[in-house]
Every structure is written in structure tokens, then in C-alpha cells.
Design an enzyme around this catalytic site. Sequence first.
Site, mmCIF file in Angstrom:
data_model
loop_
_atom_site.group_PDB
_atom_site.id
_atom_site.type_symbol
_atom_site.label_atom_id
_atom_site.label_comp_id
_atom_site.label_asym_id
_atom_site.label_seq_id
_atom_site.Cartn_x
_atom_site.Cartn_y
_atom_site.Cartn_z
ATOM 1 N N ASP A 107 66.854 100.096 -56.174
ATOM 2 C CA ASP A 107 66.129 99.753 -54.952
ATOM 3 C C ASP A 107 66.912 100.080 -53.685
ATOM 4 O O ASP A 107 66.340 100.561 -52.706
ATOM 5 C CB ASP A 107 65.781 98.253 -54.943
ATOM 6 C CG ASP A 107 64.701 97.906 -55.954
ATOM 7 O OD1 ASP A 107 63.810 98.742 -56.166
ATOM 8 O OD2 ASP A 107 64.745 96.807 -56.523
ATOM 9 N N CYS B 283 68.102 108.480 -63.653
ATOM 10 C CA CYS B 283 68.084 108.347 -65.115
ATOM 11 C C CYS B 283 68.947 107.167 -65.543
ATOM 12 O O CYS B 283 69.878 107.308 -66.336
ATOM 13 C CB CYS B 283 68.554 109.642 -65.782
ATOM 14 S SG CYS B 283 68.218 109.693 -67.554
ATOM 15 N N SER C 210 73.906 109.427 -65.211
ATOM 16 C CA SER C 210 72.501 109.859 -65.210
ATOM 17 C C SER C 210 72.361 111.238 -65.853
ATOM 18 O O SER C 210 71.455 111.475 -66.660
ATOM 19 C CB SER C 210 71.954 109.895 -63.775
ATOM 20 O OG SER C 210 71.812 108.599 -63.261
ATOM 21 N N GLN D 101 65.605 102.151 -66.586
ATOM 22 C CA GLN D 101 64.155 102.383 -66.518
ATOM 23 C C GLN D 101 63.828 103.866 -66.637
ATOM 24 O O GLN D 101 62.924 104.257 -67.371
ATOM 25 C CB GLN D 101 63.585 101.829 -65.207
ATOM 26 C CG GLN D 101 63.381 100.329 -65.184
ATOM 27 C CD GLN D 101 62.263 99.838 -66.080
ATOM 28 O OE1 GLN D 101 61.412 100.596 -66.532
ATOM 29 N NE2 GLN D 101 62.269 98.542 -66.355
ATOM 30 N N GLU E 51 62.412 86.787 -61.580
ATOM 31 C CA GLU E 51 63.752 87.224 -61.986
ATOM 32 C C GLU E 51 64.849 86.337 -61.393
ATOM 33 O O GLU E 51 65.882 86.097 -62.026
ATOM 34 C CB GLU E 51 63.976 88.695 -61.614
ATOM 35 C CG GLU E 51 63.979 89.010 -60.142
ATOM 36 C CD GLU E 51 63.811 90.494 -59.832
ATOM 37 O OE1 GLU E 51 63.389 91.232 -60.740
ATOM 38 O OE2 GLU E 51 64.090 90.902 -58.685
ATOM 39 N N HIS F 264 58.756 99.435 -58.967
ATOM 40 C CA HIS F 264 58.949 98.190 -58.217
ATOM 41 C C HIS F 264 58.627 98.512 -56.772
ATOM 42 O O HIS F 264 59.065 99.529 -56.241
ATOM 43 C CB HIS F 264 60.390 97.699 -58.359
ATOM 44 C CG HIS F 264 60.665 96.378 -57.704
ATOM 45 N ND1 HIS F 264 59.761 95.340 -57.723
ATOM 46 C CD2 HIS F 264 61.753 95.917 -57.011
ATOM 47 C CE1 HIS F 264 60.285 94.295 -57.086
ATOM 48 N NE2 HIS F 264 61.485 94.628 -56.632
ATOM 49 N N SER G 147 67.452 95.119 -62.653
ATOM 50 C CA SER G 147 67.561 95.890 -61.411
ATOM 51 C C SER G 147 68.624 95.298 -60.493
ATOM 52 O O SER G 147 69.078 94.162 -60.673
ATOM 53 C CB SER G 147 66.208 95.890 -60.687
ATOM 54 O OG SER G 147 65.910 94.584 -60.211
ATOM 55 N N ASP H 125 57.570 89.230 -58.850
ATOM 56 C CA ASP H 125 58.709 89.778 -59.586
ATOM 57 C C ASP H 125 60.024 89.179 -59.088
ATOM 58 O O ASP H 125 60.874 88.760 -59.887
ATOM 59 C CB ASP H 125 58.731 91.299 -59.439
ATOM 60 C CG ASP H 125 59.818 91.953 -60.282
ATOM 61 O OD1 ASP H 125 59.626 92.064 -61.504
ATOM 62 O OD2 ASP H 125 60.851 92.353 -59.729
#
Length: 491
Positions: free
Chosen positions: A107, A44, A77, A47, A220, A131, A414, A216
Site C-alpha cells: 500500500d 510479486c 519479487s 498476493q 485486521e 485493497h 499487508s 478490512d
Amino acid sequence: MNYFNKLCFRKRINEIKKCRFMKENEFKNENKILKNKKIVIVGCGSQGLNQALNMRDSGLNISFALKKNSILRKNSSWLNATKNNFEVNDYESLIPNADLVINLTPDKQHENVVKELQKLMKKNSCLGYSHGFNIVECGEIIRKDITVVMVAPKCPGTEVREEFKRGFGVPTLIAVHTENDPKKIGLEIAKAWAFSTGGHRAGVLESSFIAEVKSDLMGEQTILCGLLQTASLICYEKLIKDKHNPSYAAKLIQYGWETITESLKHGGITLMMDRLSNPSKIKAFKISKKIKKILSPLFKKHMDDIISGSFSKEMMIDWHNNDKKLLNWREDTKKTPFEKNILSYSEKISEQEYYDHGTLMVSILKSGIELAFETMINTGIINESAYYESLHELPLIANTIARKKLYEMNIVISDTAEYGSYLFSEAAYPILKDFIMSLEKNVLGLSLPNTKIDNIELYKINEEIRNHPIEIVGKKLRKHMKEMKSICVAK
């Protein structure tokens, strides 16, 4: 093992080129396939929370699965989820009954998280990503009965929510992992999820996990985050060198990116350049050409390292080294003069003044957008995908800088984006600084004087701007963005 690297050459090419702009009527079923289904989001953060809010507002049943320790500690979160009245429980309580499990953890946590999830997910359920790094770069193998899909909004989570509240959405890539679509319903699930976040209002590309990851990472690292960070630091230093009020300088940079890039959403580089006076347009065009020449080798190096997997390999080494490089870069950024300046300039800067006093900023944006786009399409990425990853997402990133400078940008993007942004900025800063410092004072913080214009030169410049491939594809894609809303700019 890196999934992309183990594919045969032809499949690599086919996957990286996969990109199709979806028609409005492809979303006529809205999100019916997900109605009355149990959807569990893991993580949480930016995103996770903001996608969940949009999906709940779109009529879906959303809950959050967190680690037991996170619940006991009532970490950020847990606070995000409970404060917004979502059901929260541990993995063991929620995952076994979920029809769709969406993994929105950072990630670097995916490898461990996905292994835990697979043990608990019921047969024939669906696993979602926003992603594809874990699948493509880490080579994660998912149980064959599980459908694996991706819905990737092209912006930070905060902007997913803000655009939704404006009645619009953000451009979104969707994909189905070719190794995991046993019931052939992956595309319908991905479409319903994208509809629920509002992505269908801004445009959805049916892509592949590979095309999303490679484009992506490139976007970025370069124009979206890396170049904005580099340019913010150097432009501020130039304004100080040229004896401008430090508070005015900080405000011009902090809010200038947001104000100037707003024009990109509505009319691309053409409109952004048209907002300048003719002398400023000619000057910006010429500076942009020089910046492209300076930065082209660096952009190509980043693309090459992304395609080969060496970027991901080096970043994952840093993950296992407790993020030593990333945390050092983060601390170094906090200590820069631009970040340390406390904004105290209370006078309003008009929208037009941001353009009139920001000729250099416009030059940097033009050069970075075109370079990122050109580098991607020369690698095989399709124009539509390269457009979203270079131009359209840029105003959404600029909005984050307007809130709390580079700090805000870096905490909402991210972990892979933050690492890549610092990596690019570290290399770009010394390359670009000497050139920018050598430019005359009136390209930043002042208006250029009105001088005689060569009509033929101006005509040729306008033609070159308007006929660049990114302008052609952008004009086509923006026709589908009928509900796009303007943001509040110029403070």
C-alpha cells in the site's frame, strides 16, 4: 485528499453499506472476458505471486512488471516470478500493451507506482487493486478512460493459493470504483478475476471500495491480527506463570489457534463452543463477556479512527518516517518470550486437547469475533461484510501463526495490516494482561473438572450463542461454501 471524507454524508452512508452476496449463476461466464487478454501484475509478493498462480491455472495469460532496478538486483519479487516460470519485464516493456494491469505492490508504494502506471497504460485499459486504500484513504485520481476494479481475497496471499489447491477458494469482495467505469464493464472484469482466483467457490460479495477498506482495516487491526498477537503473547506468559513446560506452552498457543478456529469455518462460534465440555462452555461464555466489556472501548476507538481517516493519516506519517514505528514494533515482537521459544515439544497434542486445555483461547476468540462484528455493523457496515472480516478470515490468519508463530503472520499480511496489528496490540496488551493473569489455572493448559450443570443456565447460554447476529448471517453464508475443505490440524 481522503476520498471518503470529501463525499457528502448520504453518499458516505450508501458506499459503506454497499454489500450484496452474489449468486452462483452470476459466474456462469467464468473468466471468458479475460481469456486471451494481456494481464500484467505489478509486484510479486505474497498476493501477487499466489493470485498469479491461481489465475494461470485458470487459463489466463499472466506476466509480471517489475522496476528495472528490481530486475537488475534480482530481488525477491524477481526470484518469485522467474522461479515460477512467469514472464518478467520492466514497466515500459509490458504496461503499454496490457489490457488489465493489477497493482499488488504494498500500500505504501501505491502513490508512486500508480502515477507511473497511468503514464504507460493504454487507452480504455483496466487497473485492478486488491485493497482500496490508495483510492479511499489517499484519494488517488485515475484517468477517466481507465476502468478501476477491485478483487479483494479475504486472507493473506499464501492462503489464497492453499485454498485453491484444496479445490476451494477464499471469500472475496469485488468492487468497481464509481468514478472510473467508462465502458460499464468493470463488474464483468472483476467477476472474471475473482473466478480465476477461486473466490467464487467460497462466496463473493459485490461491495464498494469504501466498504472494503473500512471493514478490512477494522478486522485486521482487531480480531484477525491484533487480538491474535496480543492473546498469543499473554496466554504464553500465563502458561509460564502457572508453571507449564515452556515448550508445551508454545506448542499449545502456536497450533491451538489453527486447530480451534477450524471449527469456525464449518459451524461458526456455535460449533467452536460446542467442542467444549459443558463446564468449559459455561466458563468460556462468562470469561468472554468480561473480555468484551474490557476491550469494547478500544474496538470502538479503532473503528472511529478508521472512519475519520486519522488512523490512515498517522500511518502515512510513519511511511514518510521510514517506517520507524512499524520497524520498532516488529523488533519488539521478535524479542517476546513466545517468539523466542524454540519449539521442542515432540509429543502430539490431540485435536480435542487443544479445546480441553484452551478454554481461555476459545473465550478470547468468541469475544473478539463478536466485538469486531458488532462494532462494524453499528458503524453501518452490512452483516455479510462484517462476517467475512471478523469470523471467516480468522482461520486463514491462524494458519499463518501455525507455520512460524507471529513472525509468519506479520510478514504475509499487508503493510497496513501489520501496522494496525501492532498499534492495537500495544494498547490491548496492558488492558488485557492483568485480567488474564488473574484467572484460575484450569482455564488454560488444563481441563476443567466435570461439575454439576444448571440446565436452565446452559440452555440460556446456548440460545444466546446461537442467536447472535453473526451466527445467523454465518449460517446463511456457509450454505454457499459446499466445497470447503478441512485443513490438517492438531500436531
